[in-house]
Design a protein around this motif. Structure first.
Motif, PDB file in Angstrom:
ATOM      1  N   ALA A  55      -7.677  17.042  -1.168  1.00 51.63           N
ATOM      2  CA  ALA A  55      -8.571  18.509  -1.105  1.00 51.63           C
ATOM      3  C   ALA A  55      -7.883  19.641  -1.132  1.00 51.63           C
ATOM      4  O   ALA A  55      -8.199  20.736  -1.533  1.00 51.63           O
ATOM      5  CB  ALA A  55      -9.172  18.260   0.227  1.00 51.63           C
ATOM      6  N   SER A  56      -6.606  19.714  -0.371  1.00 47.34           N
ATOM      7  CA  SER A  56      -5.673  20.897  -0.301  1.00 47.34           C
ATOM      8  C   SER A  56      -4.794  20.879  -1.622  1.00 47.34           C
ATOM      9  O   SER A  56      -4.446  22.368  -2.034  1.00 47.34           O
ATOM     10  CB  SER A  56      -4.875  21.016   0.748  1.00 47.34           C
ATOM     11  N   TYR A  87     -15.992  21.289  -4.165  1.00 45.68           N
ATOM     12  CA  TYR A  87     -15.114  21.949  -4.734  1.00 45.68           C
ATOM     13  C   TYR A  87     -14.180  21.043  -5.937  1.00 45.68           C
ATOM     14  O   TYR A  87     -13.894  21.268  -7.010  1.00 45.68           O
ATOM     15  CB  TYR A  87     -14.106  22.388  -4.007  1.00 45.68           C
ATOM     16  N   TYR A  97      -5.790  19.361  -4.762  1.00 44.48           N
ATOM     17  CA  TYR A  97      -6.493  19.245  -6.133  1.00 44.48           C
ATOM     18  C   TYR A  97      -5.829  18.459  -7.101  1.00 44.48           C
ATOM     19  O   TYR A  97      -5.977  18.373  -8.224  1.00 44.48           O
ATOM     20  CB  TYR A  97      -6.980  20.828  -6.547  1.00 44.48           C
ATOM     21  N   ARG A 145      -6.589  29.594  -5.577  1.00 39.99           N
ATOM     22  CA  ARG A 145      -6.521  28.686  -6.763  1.00 39.99           C
ATOM     23  C   ARG A 145      -7.186  29.584  -7.853  1.00 39.99           C
ATOM     24  O   ARG A 145      -8.287  29.200  -8.368  1.00 39.99           O
ATOM     25  CB  ARG A 145      -7.216  27.395  -6.411  1.00 39.99           C
ATOM     26  N   THR A 149     -12.415  19.445   9.575  1.00 38.29           N
ATOM     27  CA  THR A 149     -11.248  20.086   9.138  1.00 38.29           C
ATOM     28  C   THR A 149     -11.159  20.294   7.548  1.00 38.29           C
ATOM     29  O   THR A 149     -10.091  19.898   6.822  1.00 38.29           O
ATOM     30  CB  THR A 149      -9.882  19.146   9.415  1.00 38.29           C
ATOM     31  N   ARG A 178      -8.070   8.681   5.001  1.00 39.87           N
ATOM     32  CA  ARG A 178      -8.563  10.377   5.515  1.00 39.87           C
ATOM     33  C   ARG A 178      -7.277  11.374   5.117  1.00 39.87           C
ATOM     34  O   ARG A 178      -7.470  12.346   4.611  1.00 39.87           O
ATOM     35  CB  ARG A 178      -8.719  10.323   6.948  1.00 39.87           C
ATOM     36  N   VAL A 198     -10.981  30.375  -1.101  1.00 40.74           N
ATOM     37  CA  VAL A 198     -10.701  29.205  -1.966  1.00 40.74           C
ATOM     38  C   VAL A 198     -10.278  29.876  -3.347  1.00 40.74           C
ATOM     39  O   VAL A 198      -9.013  29.218  -4.096  1.00 40.74           O
ATOM     40  CB  VAL A 198     -11.864  28.024  -2.173  1.00 40.74           C
ATOM     41  N   THR A 235     -15.115  20.140   0.418  1.00 38.55           N
ATOM     42  CA  THR A 235     -13.881  20.160  -0.398  1.00 38.55           C
ATOM     43  C   THR A 235     -14.173  19.319  -1.562  1.00 38.55           C
ATOM     44  O   THR A 235     -13.750  19.183  -2.636  1.00 38.55           O
ATOM     45  CB  THR A 235     -12.781  19.517   0.459  1.00 38.55           C
ATOM     46  N   ILE A 264      -6.512  21.436   6.431  1.00 38.93           N
ATOM     47  CA  ILE A 264      -5.104  20.705   6.562  1.00 38.93           C
ATOM     48  C   ILE A 264      -4.311  21.076   5.392  1.00 38.93           C
ATOM     49  O   ILE A 264      -4.748  20.747   4.173  1.00 38.93           O
ATOM     50  CB  ILE A 264      -5.365  19.237   6.381  1.00 38.93           C
ATOM     51  N   ASP A 265      -3.311  21.812   5.909  1.00 37.20           N
ATOM     52  CA  ASP A 265      -2.416  22.179   4.716  1.00 37.20           C
ATOM     53  C   ASP A 265      -1.190  21.688   5.006  1.00 37.20           C
ATOM     54  O   ASP A 265      -0.317  21.745   6.088  1.00 37.20           O
ATOM     55  CB  ASP A 265      -2.234  23.634   5.026  1.00 37.20           C
ATOM     56  N   PHE A 303     -11.002  28.442  -9.548  1.00 35.44           N
ATOM     57  CA  PHE A 303     -12.069  28.738  -9.216  1.00 35.44           C
ATOM     58  C   PHE A 303     -11.983  30.292  -9.188  1.00 35.44           C
ATOM     59  O   PHE A 303     -11.158  31.224  -9.163  1.00 35.44           O
ATOM     60  CB  PHE A 303     -12.114  28.372  -7.809  1.00 35.44           C
TER      61      PHE A 303
END
Lengths: 275, 213
Positions: B174-175, A180, B177, A205, A44, B167, A201, A177, A52-53, A209
């Motif tokens: 990660a989402s 990044y 930043y 953002r 994920t 996790r 990505v 990730t 995952i949002d 990036f």
């Protein structure tokens, strides 16, 4: 042990063997239908396919597999693992299919069967927004660049680095990730992944990036993975037909527009990958 | 740090705490059994117990988890991730706790055990009424320490597909930043769960100290 007992035991063993054979004779599709659940393994941390949002698992894979499962009258069960654990998990029979997706390569085709491709996987580089030192892919000569461990894009990055004048330090990450994050923090000069992933990505953002044009790798495609065994073949055929159906009726293109910003043509099957 | 991100982290801390509680509890029971086997006069009990301890103390937990998750299916046991995680943590902590308890049992004053024998207690009664409670009391500080180690070790279980506090923090970092506030909050939540555990241990110690063993 009397002779009669021995005969009985032998008969019992033979029957047990038959029963086990009968249970095995059921193929993967029959088992999935009997359980009413399709188990999908994935990682994920691979936007826009799976990510995952705000604590929710979303992406093109989620939409696509939900539509496919609905058509087939199945429920979905997602198993999220680090990418290195996904293919071993498929071989251990923890799930029926791998979403991923994975880049279709010769080496992987020898071991696994791919469902019809659903996206372009051609490798490209991403840099920090406003980094004037990197204008084209060749500008990474002499710099440090990151990519995901055991990914096709990392292998292409290493091949591409060999063609450059100055040595490139390639740093391997468990998840894209992580690469990044290091790019944003300035620890690496660029990150390699498929253009499909990077474009998403960079689009979400833009202040952090930017995509380095053009892509540096040969044309390649993403597909879902299923075991090559005869046992899995009926399920593979059913899922392949489902993806081709979604391609024909425009649902796949709609998902591509939703998640990639545009739709693109993919072959119905990749027989001879460039990689 | 928005309230909904904090809510996600708190929810994940619940997963960590539950996984820790189950593993620590089951590990303690198993640890008792293994320590009894370690101290047994019967060699067929001692050997396997020693092997158990040396394996589960000697092999990195990460490798144990991957073994349970990916190798057991080869013999027909397909455990879901959460069960594999709980089993791995339980076996690992049972090995450590067995050694801690073994030390506790060895420190039980022999006079007390002899007195119990003279008073007419059977071997089983002597174990449950005299030796085990005293050994447990002597070992409690080490057991609480071990419980906290388990809680920290639970950060590894995402390799078998369990989404716990670490996790979740990684996913959110990660989402968004923004790793700093997310990891800081995760760290604070670990401390909160640790304090709860240590507090429960201290309360138990006080009760055992003043109450009758």
């Amino acid at each position: 042990m009397t002779r009669r007992m021995f005969v009985k035991a032998a008969l019992g063993l033979a029957l047990a063997g038959l029963a086990a054979g009968a249970a095995r004779a059921e193929d993967a599709l029959a088992r999935v239908k009997a359980a009413g659940v399709l188990r999908v393994g994935t990682e994920t941390a691979f936007a826009p396919f799976d990510f995952i949002d705000a604590g929710k698992h979303v992406g093109l894979n989620v939409d696509l597999f939900e539509a496919a499962a609905k058509d087939m009258g199945l429920k979905l069960e997602w198993v999220a693992l680090p990418w290195e654990g996904v293919l071993p998990g498929l071989e251990a029979g923890r799930f029926d299919v791998v979403a991923g997706p994975a880049t279709i390569t010769k080496a992987r085709m020898e071991r696994y069967r791919f469902l019809p491709p659903i996206a372009d996987a051609t490798a490209a580089l991403m840099k920090r927004t406003g980094d004037a030192d990197i204008k084209v892919p060749a500008d990474i000569a002499g710099r440090t660049v990151g990519g995901q461990k055991s990914s096709a894009q990392l292998a292409q990055l290493q091949d591409f680095a060999k063609t450059l004048g100055k040595p490139v330090t390639v740093r391997e990450y468990v998840a894209n990730t992580d690469a990044y994050a290091d790019l944003a923090a300035g620890r690496i000069a660029a990150a390699a992944n498929s253009l499909t992933n990077i474009a998403y990505v960079a689009k979400t953002r833009p202040d952090t990036f930017a995509v380095v044009s053009p892509p540096f790798g040969p044309k390649s495609y993403f597909g879902y993975i299923i075991p090559k065994s005869p046992d899995a073949a009926p399920l593979a055929d059913a899922l392949s037909a489902e993806i081709l159906r979604m391609k024909a009726d425009g649902r796949l293109a709609a998902l591509q527009v939703k998640w990639f910003g545009s739709s693109f043509d993919t072959p119905d099957a990749v027989t001879d990958p460039a990689l | 740090m928005t309230p909904d991100i904090l809510a996600l982290l708190v929810e994940a801390a619940g997963v960590t705490a539950a996984l820790g509680a189950v593993s620590i509890g089951a590990g303690l029971l198993l640890g008792f059994a293994v320590s009894a086997a370690l101290l047994s006069r019967r060699r067929p009990l001692r050997g396997p117990a020693r092997l158990f301890v040396s394996f589960f103390r000697g092999v990195p937990l990460l490798v144990q988890l991957l073994l349970i998750y990916n190798v057991l299916p080869a013999v027909g046991v397909v455990l879901p991730g959460i069960a594999a995680a709980a089993l791995g943590l339980t076996l690992c902590t049972a090995a450590y706790q067995a050694e801690n308890l073994r030390g506790g049992f060895l420190a039980v004053p022999p006079g007390l055990v002899e007195a119990a024998e003279v008073a007419g207690m059977s071997a089983l009664q002597r174990f449950w009424r005299v030796r085990a409670p005293i050994a447990f009391k002597l070992t409690l500080p080490a057991l609480v320490g071990e419980a906290i180690m388990v809680l920290k070790a639970s950060s590894l279980v995402s390799v078998v597909g369990v989404v716990e506090l670490t996790r979740t923090a990684q996913d959110i970092a990660a989402s968004t930043y923004r790793p700093l506030p997310v990891y800081a909050a995760a760290g604070a939540l670990y401390v909160a769960v640790d304090w709860t555990l240590a507090g429960a241990g201290a309360a138990l110690e006080r009760r055992l100290r003043w109450g009758a063993a």
